[in-house]
Design an enzyme around this catalytic site. Structure first.
Site, PDB file in Angstrom:
ATOM      1  N   GLU A 103       3.774   0.712   3.083  1.00 61.50           N
ATOM      2  CA  GLU A 103       2.221  -0.643   3.878  1.00 61.50           C
ATOM      3  C   GLU A 103       2.565  -2.279   4.273  1.00 61.50           C
ATOM      4  O   GLU A 103       2.181  -2.153   2.127  1.00 61.50           O
ATOM      5  CB  GLU A 103       1.064   0.027   4.763  1.00 61.50           C
ATOM      6  CG  GLU A 103       0.921   0.756   5.598  1.00 61.50           C
ATOM      7  CD  GLU A 103      -0.233   0.800   5.976  1.00 61.50           C
ATOM      8  OE1 GLU A 103      -0.575   2.146   7.639  1.00 61.50           O
ATOM      9  OE2 GLU A 103      -0.996   0.877   5.386  1.00 61.50           O
ATOM     10  N   HIS A 156       1.154  -0.883  -0.408  1.00 61.23           N
ATOM     11  CA  HIS A 156      -0.038  -0.234  -0.373  1.00 61.23           C
ATOM     12  C   HIS A 156       1.250   0.694  -0.215  1.00 61.23           C
ATOM     13  O   HIS A 156       1.284   1.953   1.295  1.00 61.23           O
ATOM     14  CB  HIS A 156      -1.101  -0.066   1.104  1.00 61.23           C
ATOM     15  CG  HIS A 156      -2.084   0.942   1.071  1.00 61.23           C
ATOM     16  ND1 HIS A 156      -2.499   1.688   2.356  1.00 61.23           N
ATOM     17  CD2 HIS A 156      -2.237   1.942   0.779  1.00 61.23           C
ATOM     18  CE1 HIS A 156      -2.909   3.070   2.080  1.00 61.23           C
ATOM     19  NE2 HIS A 156      -3.498   2.593   0.737  1.00 61.23           N
TER      20      HIS A 156
HETATM   21  N1  3HC Z   1       4.396  14.029  -8.201  1.00 61.82           N
HETATM   22  C1  3HC Z   1       5.692  13.811  -7.771  1.00 61.82           C
HETATM   23  N2  3HC Z   1       6.180  14.880  -7.701  1.00 61.82           N
HETATM   24  C2  3HC Z   1       5.143  15.762  -6.549  1.00 61.82           C
HETATM   25  C3  3HC Z   1       4.175  15.717  -7.032  1.00 61.82           C
HETATM   26  C4  3HC Z   1       3.494  14.315  -8.156  1.00 61.82           C
HETATM   27  N3  3HC Z   1       2.362  14.606  -7.683  1.00 61.82           N
HETATM   28  N4  3HC Z   1       3.269  16.277  -6.021  1.00 61.82           N
HETATM   29  C5  3HC Z   1       4.691  17.448  -5.305  1.00 61.82           C
HETATM   30  N5  3HC Z   1       5.517  16.784  -5.699  1.00 61.82           N
HETATM   31  C6  3HC Z   1       7.099  16.889  -4.913  1.00 61.82           C
HETATM   32  C7  3HC Z   1       7.589  18.442  -5.835  1.00 61.82           C
HETATM   33  O1  3HC Z   1       7.896  18.280  -6.717  1.00 61.82           O
HETATM   34  C8  3HC Z   1       8.413  19.327  -4.573  1.00 61.82           C
HETATM   35  O2  3HC Z   1       9.709  18.066  -5.225  1.00 61.82           O
HETATM   36  P1  3HC Z   1      11.163  19.260  -4.425  1.00 61.82           P
HETATM   37  O3  3HC Z   1      10.542  19.236  -3.055  1.00 61.82           O
HETATM   38  O4  3HC Z   1      11.801  17.750  -4.517  1.00 61.82           O
HETATM   39  O5  3HC Z   1      10.998  20.950  -5.088  1.00 61.82           O
HETATM   40  C9  3HC Z   1       7.770  18.495  -2.928  1.00 61.82           C
HETATM   41  O6  3HC Z   1       7.566  17.291  -3.863  1.00 61.82           O
HETATM   42  C10 3HC Z   1       7.251  19.424  -2.684  1.00 61.82           C
HETATM   43  O7  3HC Z   1       6.308  20.215  -3.624  1.00 61.82           O
HETATM   44  P2  3HC Z   1       5.620  21.284  -4.000  1.00 61.82           P
HETATM   45  O8  3HC Z   1       6.801  22.123  -2.753  1.00 61.82           O
HETATM   46  O9  3HC Z   1       4.457  21.089  -5.182  1.00 61.82           O
HETATM   47  O10 3HC Z   1       4.326  21.092  -2.572  1.00 61.82           O
HETATM   48  P3  3HC Z   1       4.223  21.074  -0.824  1.00 61.82           P
HETATM   49  O11 3HC Z   1       5.215  21.929  -0.620  1.00 61.82           O
HETATM   50  O12 3HC Z   1       2.966  21.922  -0.636  1.00 61.82           O
HETATM   51  O13 3HC Z   1       3.841  19.667  -1.177  1.00 61.82           O
HETATM   52  C11 3HC Z   1       2.842  17.968  -0.905  1.00 61.82           C
HETATM   53  C12 3HC Z   1       3.028  18.596  -1.703  1.00 61.82           C
HETATM   54  C13 3HC Z   1       3.628  17.026  -1.238  1.00 61.82           C
HETATM   55  C14 3HC Z   1       1.701  16.678  -1.631  1.00 61.82           C
HETATM   56  C15 3HC Z   1       2.167  17.768   0.798  1.00 61.82           C
HETATM   57  O14 3HC Z   1       1.447  18.869   0.302  1.00 61.82           O
HETATM   58  C16 3HC Z   1       1.352  16.783   1.378  1.00 61.82           C
HETATM   59  O15 3HC Z   1       2.656  15.835   1.579  1.00 61.82           O
HETATM   60  N6  3HC Z   1       0.552  16.795   1.451  1.00 61.82           N
HETATM   61  C17 3HC Z   1      -0.097  15.466   2.254  1.00 61.82           C
HETATM   62  C18 3HC Z   1      -0.545  14.348   1.239  1.00 61.82           C
HETATM   63  C19 3HC Z   1      -0.624  12.856   2.146  1.00 61.82           C
HETATM   64  O16 3HC Z   1      -1.213  13.429   3.379  1.00 61.82           O
HETATM   65  N7  3HC Z   1      -0.607  11.898   1.371  1.00 61.82           N
HETATM   66  C20 3HC Z   1      -1.039  10.499   2.150  1.00 61.82           C
HETATM   67  C21 3HC Z   1      -3.240  10.530   1.935  1.00 61.82           C
HETATM   68  S1  3HC Z   1      -3.290   8.815   2.013  1.00 61.82           S
HETATM   69  C22 3HC Z   1      -3.431   8.245   1.061  1.00 61.82           C
HETATM   70  O17 3HC Z   1      -2.588   8.373  -0.214  1.00 61.82           O
HETATM   71  C23 3HC Z   1      -3.047   6.370   1.117  1.00 61.82           C
HETATM   72  C24 3HC Z   1      -4.469   5.810   0.282  1.00 61.82           C
HETATM   73  O18 3HC Z   1      -4.713   4.725   0.235  1.00 61.82           O
HETATM   74  C25 3HC Z   1      -6.047   6.775   0.398  1.00 61.82           C
END
Ligand code: 3HC
Length: 284
Positions: A152, A140
Site C-alpha cells: 500500500e 505499507h
Molecule cells: N519468510 C519468507 N518466506 C516464507 C515465510 C517467511 N517468514 N513464511 C513462509 N514462507 C514461504 C515458504 O518458504 C513457502 O515458499 P514456497 O512456496 O516457495 O516453498 C511459502 O511461503 C508457503 O509457506 P509454507 O508452505 O511454509 O506455509 P503456508 O502455505 O502455510 O503459508 C503463509 C504460510 C504464507 C504465512 C500463509 O499462511 C499466509 O498467507 N498467511 C496469511 C498471511 C497474512 O494474511 N498476512 C497479512 C497480515 S496483515 C499485515 O501484515 C499488516 C500489518 O500492518 C498488521
C-alpha cells in the site's frame, strides 16, 4: 532521482523482511536497530530465510552471498545521511515515530524520501514533523514481507506526485503490486482486516467457540490460509491493539473498540508468536 540506496530503520518482524527483499532486488541496503544484538538477530533471520531458498534451489549459494553483501548494518541514525530512500519500520508508537521523522529530516540528504511502514498512524502527521513534508510517504508492507505481494502506497496530504511515483516504482522493483491509498487510519487492508480479527476475539471472549474451532471454521468456511486468531498471533497482538486504538480514536466509532481479551493479553506481555504466547502457546 533514481533510488539506489535504501535505509531501513527498525528491523523487527517487518523491517527484516524489507531489508531482505531490498537486497534481493539489488539495492544497497543499510539496516539499523537500537542494538548490535538486535542487528545480529535480524542478520541471522535473513541468512536463514535465504538459506531456505538455496535449499529449495530457488537461488544459488553465490546469489545468497551477493545478497548478504548488499546489506550494511549500523545502530547510528547519523549513518543514514547518504540514503536515497529511508523506510521506517519501528514499533507502532506515534510519539516515537514523530520524534524519529524530525531527527531523520535533519540527518538525511535534502532530496531523500522518508517513508513509513506504519500500519495505521497518520502519514500526514509524520510528514508535518519534517521540513520536507512533500517527500514523506507511506509504504505499507505485509507479513511475511518476502511472500506477500501487496504494497500500500499512502499519500499524506502533503506528498507530491514525484515522491508518489518514485515510491510506486521502487515498490514494483521490490516485486510488489502497488495500490494507491489516501491517508486514513489503517488504510485499506487493516481497515477491513482488523474488525474481522477483533470479532473473532469477541467470539472467543463470549465463549461461542474454542480458539481452535474459531480458526478451523474460518479456514475451512472462508478458505483463508490462517484462522483469525492464528493470524493475530502471527502479526503481533501489540501491533493489532495499537492499530485498533488508532481506529477507535480517529473514527470515534464503537465498532473499532478492542476486545478486552486482546488488551489483557497485551498487558500480560502475550504478543503472540514473537513472545511465545498469545491465543496459542508456542513454548510447548
Ligand atoms: N519468510 C519468507 N518466506 C516464507 C515465510 C517467511 N517468514 N513464511 C513462509 N514462507 C514461504 C515458504 O518458504 C513457502 O515458499 P514456497 O512456496 O516457495 O516453498 C511459502 O511461503 C508457503 O509457506 P509454507 O508452505 O511454509 O506455509 P503456508 O502455505 O502455510 O503459508 C503463509 C504460510 C504464507 C504465512 C500463509 O499462511 C499466509 O498467507 N498467511 C496469511 C498471511 C497474512 O494474511 N498476512 C497479512 C497480515 S496483515 C499485515 O501484515 C499488516 C500489518 O500492518 C498488521
Amino acid at each position: 532521482m533514481a533510488i539506489q540506496k535504501i535505509g531501513v530503520l527498525g528491523i523487527g518482524q517487518m523491517g527484516v523482511g524489507i531489508v531482505q527483499i531490498a537486497a534481493q532486488a539489488g539495492f544497497d541496503v543499510l539496516a539499523s536497530d537500537i542494538s548490535e544484538e538486535k542487528n545480529q538477530k535480524a542478520k541471522a533471520k535473513i541468512e536463514k530465510s535465504l538459506g531456505r531458498l538455496v535449499e529449495k534451489e530457488k537461488i544459488s549459494a553465490s546469489d545468497r552471498d551477493n545478497v548478504l553483501a548488499k546489506i550494511k548494518w549500523t545502530t547510528a541514525n547519523k549513518d543514514f545521511a547518504d540514503q536515497d530512500l529511508i523506510i521506517e519500520a519501528i514499533t507502532e508508537n506515534v510519539e516515537a515515530k514523530v520524534k524519529l521523522f524530525g531527527e531523520l529530516d535533519k540527518i538525511a540528504k535534502s532530496d531523500a524520501i522518508l517513508a513509513t511502514n506504519t500500519s495505521s498512524i497518520s502519514v500526514t502527521r509524520l510528514a508535518a514533523a519534517t521540513g520536507r513534508p512533500e517527500k514523506v510517504i507511506g509504504m505499507h508492507f505485509f507479513n511475511p514481507v518476502p511472500v506477500m505481494k501487496l504494497l500500500e502506497v499512502i499519500r499524506a496530504v502533503q506528498t507530491d506526485d514525484a515522491t508518489f511515483k518514485i515510491a510506486t516504482e521502487t515498490g514494483e522493483k521490490l516485486g510488489k503490486q502497488v495500490v494507491s491509498v489516501k491517508d486514513s487510519a489503517a488504510f485499506i487492508v487493516n481497515r477491513t482486516l482488523l474488525p474481522f480479527l477483533n470479532e473473532a476475539m469477541f467470539t472467543l471472549y463470549e465463549g461461542i467457540g474454542s480458539a481452535e474451532d474459531i480458526d478451523k471454521a474460518c479456514k475451512l468456511g472462508l478458505n483463508h490460509p490462517m484462522g483469525p486468531l492464528e493470524l493475530a498471533d502471527f502479526v503481533g497482538l501489540d501491533t493489532l491493539l495499537a492499530v485498533l486504538d488508532v481506529m477507535y480514536k480517529e473514527f470515534g466509532d464503537t465498532k473499532y473498540r478492542a476486545c478486552p481479551l486482546l488488551r489483557k493479553y497485551v498487558e500480560a506481555g502475550w504478543y503472540g508468536r514473537k513472545t511465545g504466547r498469545g491465543f496459542y502457546n508456542y513454548q510447548a
